[in-house]
Write a protein that holds these residues in place. Structure first.
Motif, short mmCIF file in Angstrom:
data_model
loop_
_atom_site.label_atom_id
_atom_site.label_comp_id
_atom_site.label_asym_id
_atom_site.label_seq_id
_atom_site.Cartn_x
_atom_site.Cartn_y
_atom_site.Cartn_z
N ALA A 127 19.35 23.31 10.12
CA ALA A 127 19.18 24.20 11.27
C ALA A 127 18.00 25.14 11.04
CB ALA A 127 20.46 25.00 11.52
N GLY A 128 17.86 25.63 9.83
CA GLY A 128 16.74 26.49 9.50
C GLY A 128 15.40 25.78 9.69
N MET A 129 15.36 24.50 9.40
CA MET A 129 14.12 23.73 9.59
C MET A 129 13.77 23.59 11.07
SD MET A 129 12.73 23.13 6.72
CE MET A 129 11.54 21.86 7.13
N VAL A 130 14.77 23.67 11.94
CA VAL A 130 14.51 23.60 13.38
C VAL A 130 14.10 24.98 13.91
CG1 VAL A 130 15.59 23.21 15.64
CG2 VAL A 130 16.04 21.62 13.75
N PHE A 131 14.80 26.03 13.50
CA PHE A 131 14.60 27.36 14.08
C PHE A 131 13.59 28.23 13.33
CE2 PHE A 131 18.77 26.08 15.68
CZ PHE A 131 18.58 26.28 17.04
N ALA A 132 13.48 28.07 12.03
CA ALA A 132 12.57 28.91 11.23
C ALA A 132 12.09 28.12 10.02
CB ALA A 132 13.28 30.19 10.80
N PRO A 133 11.26 27.11 10.24
CA PRO A 133 10.88 26.22 9.13
C PRO A 133 10.15 26.91 7.98
CG PRO A 133 9.66 25.67 11.14
CD PRO A 133 10.68 26.69 11.51
N GLY A 134 9.30 27.87 8.27
CA GLY A 134 8.55 28.54 7.19
C GLY A 134 9.47 29.31 6.26
N VAL A 135 10.34 30.11 6.82
CA VAL A 135 11.28 30.90 6.02
C VAL A 135 12.24 29.97 5.28
CG1 VAL A 135 13.17 32.58 6.15
CG2 VAL A 135 11.10 32.92 7.50
N THR A 136 12.66 28.91 5.95
CA THR A 136 13.59 27.96 5.34
C THR A 136 12.94 27.26 4.15
OG1 THR A 136 14.71 27.66 7.44
CG2 THR A 136 15.06 25.96 5.78
N ARG A 137 11.69 26.84 4.30
CA ARG A 137 10.99 26.22 3.17
C ARG A 137 10.83 27.20 2.02
NH1 ARG A 137 7.82 23.74 7.42
NH2 ARG A 137 8.35 21.52 7.45
N LEU A 138 10.54 28.46 2.33
CA LEU A 138 10.42 29.48 1.28
C LEU A 138 11.75 29.67 0.55
CD1 LEU A 138 8.72 31.58 -0.22
CD2 LEU A 138 9.33 33.22 1.58
N ALA A 139 12.83 29.77 1.32
CA ALA A 139 14.16 29.90 0.70
C ALA A 139 14.49 28.65 -0.12
CB ALA A 139 15.23 30.12 1.78
N GLY A 140 14.15 27.49 0.42
CA GLY A 140 14.38 26.24 -0.32
C GLY A 140 13.58 26.18 -1.61
N ALA A 141 12.33 26.62 -1.55
CA ALA A 141 11.50 26.64 -2.75
C ALA A 141 12.06 27.62 -3.78
CB ALA A 141 10.06 27.00 -2.39
N THR A 142 12.57 28.75 -3.30
CA THR A 142 13.16 29.74 -4.20
C THR A 142 14.38 29.17 -4.91
OG1 THR A 142 12.36 31.54 -2.80
CG2 THR A 142 14.17 32.06 -4.32
N MET A 143 15.29 28.56 -4.16
CA MET A 143 16.49 27.98 -4.75
C MET A 143 16.14 26.80 -5.67
SD MET A 143 19.40 29.49 -3.99
CE MET A 143 18.53 30.96 -4.45
N THR A 144 15.10 26.06 -5.31
CA THR A 144 14.65 24.96 -6.17
C THR A 144 14.11 25.50 -7.48
OG1 THR A 144 14.23 23.53 -4.27
CG2 THR A 144 13.06 22.99 -6.32
N ALA A 145 13.34 26.58 -7.41
CA ALA A 145 12.83 27.20 -8.64
C ALA A 145 13.98 27.69 -9.51
CB ALA A 145 11.89 28.36 -8.29
N VAL A 146 15.01 28.25 -8.91
CA VAL A 146 16.18 28.71 -9.67
C VAL A 146 16.87 27.52 -10.33
CG1 VAL A 146 18.46 29.79 -9.48
CG2 VAL A 146 16.51 30.79 -8.28
N ALA A 147 17.03 26.42 -9.59
CA ALA A 147 17.67 25.23 -10.15
C ALA A 147 16.87 24.67 -11.33
CB ALA A 147 17.84 24.16 -9.08
N VAL A 148 15.56 24.57 -11.16
CA VAL A 148 14.71 24.07 -12.25
C VAL A 148 14.80 25.02 -13.45
CG1 VAL A 148 12.34 23.55 -12.95
CG2 VAL A 148 13.20 22.74 -10.73
N SER A 149 14.80 26.31 -13.18
CA SER A 149 14.94 27.29 -14.26
C SER A 149 16.28 27.09 -14.99
CB SER A 149 14.85 28.70 -13.71
OG SER A 149 15.10 29.65 -14.72
N ASP A 150 17.35 26.87 -14.24
CA ASP A 150 18.66 26.61 -14.86
C ASP A 150 18.59 25.41 -15.79
OD1 ASP A 150 19.73 28.68 -13.36
OD2 ASP A 150 20.80 27.37 -11.96
#
Length: 164
Positions: A127-150
């Motif tokens: 839904a975020g990719m439909v309504f706010a793709p930029g913010v959603t990608r940023l949030a996704g990149a943040t969570m991905t960075a956290v996962a890789v860090s883990d």
């Protein structure tokens, strides 16, 4: 037919709160319907395809956020009304039991299960990719960075143990 369904429900619900699960599914279905309606009202459409990088971000971010909600120490206040602390299950993760009956039990299972939460989180990400793709990608990149860090933290810890 109704009697057979009632018998099945009675036999099954002694172990599982089926009516409460159905209500949780109803909430999910209602949320998806509301998102679809909001998309139509605002003229937004789902993309024809999902780019591989977006799918990768969505996958890793969904994994990380579902584990954060279901297992993280810091998010335990969200789960506390529905679960009971049992102990530690892994690095920075808690083991909890679901408590209560009915809705409380069903919500507790949802909130303490990263596999169960993943569908809800992935739906929110879509839904975020439909309504706010930029913010959603940023949030996704943040969570991905956290996962890789883990994963790097776990690999580092393992290397230290092997080196000793």
């Amino acid at each position: 037919m109704t009697e057979t369904l009632r018998e099945i429900n009675d036999a099954y619900s002694k172990e599982r709160p089926l009516a409460s699960y159905a209500r949780v599914l109803g909430v999910y279905g209602t949320a998806v319907a509301a998102l679809l309606a909001a998309g139509r009202l605002t003229g937004r459409k789902a993309p024809d395809r999902v780019a591989p990088m977006d799918l990768a971000l969505m996958s890793v971010a969904t994994h990380r956020l579902s584990r954060t909600i279901a297992k993280d120490t810091v998010t335990s206040p969200l789960r506390a009304p529905f679960t009971r602390y049992v102990g530690v299950s892994g690095p920075s993760e808690l083991k909890e039991e679901v408590r209560g009956e009915g809705h409380r039990h069903a919500v507790g299972e949802l909130l303490s299960c990263p596999f169960c939460l993943a569908q809800w989180i992935a739906t929110g990400y879509a839904a975020g990719m439909v309504f706010a793709p930029g913010v959603t990608r940023l949030a996704g990149a943040t969570m991905t960075a956290v996962a890789v860090s883990d994963w790097l933290q776990l690999a580092y810890s393992k290397m230290i143990k092997v080196a000793k």
